[in-house]
Design an enzyme around this catalytic site. Structure first.
Site, PDB file in Angstrom:
ATOM      1  N   ARG A   9       0.818  -1.210   0.000  1.00 46.20           N
ATOM      2  CA  ARG A   9       0.000   0.000   0.000  1.00 46.20           C
ATOM      3  C   ARG A   9       0.857   1.267   0.000  1.00 46.20           C
ATOM      4  NH1 ARG A   9      -4.704  -0.417   4.201  1.00 46.20           N
ATOM      5  NH2 ARG A   9      -6.128  -0.018   2.500  1.00 46.20           N
ATOM      6  N   CYS A  10       2.159   1.107   0.174  1.00 34.81           N
ATOM      7  CA  CYS A  10       3.077   2.243   0.262  1.00 34.81           C
ATOM      8  C   CYS A  10       3.743   2.486  -1.093  1.00 34.81           C
ATOM      9  CB  CYS A  10       4.136   1.952   1.320  1.00 34.81           C
ATOM     10  SG  CYS A  10       5.479   3.146   1.374  1.00 34.81           S
ATOM     11  N   ARG A  11       3.647   3.707  -1.583  1.00 37.06           N
ATOM     12  CA  ARG A  11       4.227   4.055  -2.882  1.00 37.06           C
ATOM     13  C   ARG A  11       5.739   3.844  -2.891  1.00 37.06           C
ATOM     14  NH1 ARG A  11       6.516   8.721  -4.830  1.00 37.06           N
ATOM     15  NH2 ARG A  11       5.897   9.850  -2.975  1.00 37.06           N
ATOM     16  N   ARG A  14       6.474   0.189  -3.127  1.00 37.60           N
ATOM     17  CA  ARG A  14       6.228  -0.305  -4.497  1.00 37.60           C
ATOM     18  C   ARG A  14       7.360   0.114  -5.435  1.00 37.60           C
ATOM     19  NH1 ARG A  14       1.029   1.623  -3.248  1.00 37.60           N
ATOM     20  NH2 ARG A  14       1.280   3.352  -4.709  1.00 37.60           N
TER      21      ARG A  14
END
Length: 113
Positions: A9-11, A14
């Site tokens: 969920r963390c940019r 990712r």
């Protein structure tokens, strides 16, 4: 073997995963929110990072602000906080051969590859 401690969920996490995928290296993904780390695993990661437990904590998280901010906590208490609330752990963390980096920015991951 390379390991990434990843929160999908963390940019930033990712971005780190994408960098690893494009590196051509084999690696494993540890989704630490689904598979929480214990105190010993966290202590080992902190040692590999060469930082204190306090430096691994995301201080802008609501749980930090409501439960821990302003308190004087020992390393052990900080470890317990991260075990109880894994969302407090900085991400992504990339580990290889006993060394680790926090992939913020993602380019820091090159230091370990």
């Amino acid at each position: 073997m390379i390991r990434i401690y990843h929160n999908p969920r963390c940019r930033k996490s990712r971005e780190g995963l994408a960098l690893l995928e494009n590196s051509g290296n084999s690696f494993e993904i540890v989704r630490y929110l689904d598979e929480p780390l214990d105190e010993e695993q966290l202590a080992d990661l902190i040692k590999a990072l060469g930082i204190s437990a306090d430096q691994l904590i995301r201080k802008n998280e609501a749980i930090w602000k409501s439960e821990y901010k302003g308190k004087s906590l020992s390393e052990k208490e900080l470890l317990k906080a991260m075990v109880t609330h894994p969302k407090l752990i900085e991400r992504p963390i990339i580990w290889k051969d006993g060394k680790a980096v926090i992939g913020r920015p993602a380019e820091k991951i090159h230091e370990i590859l």
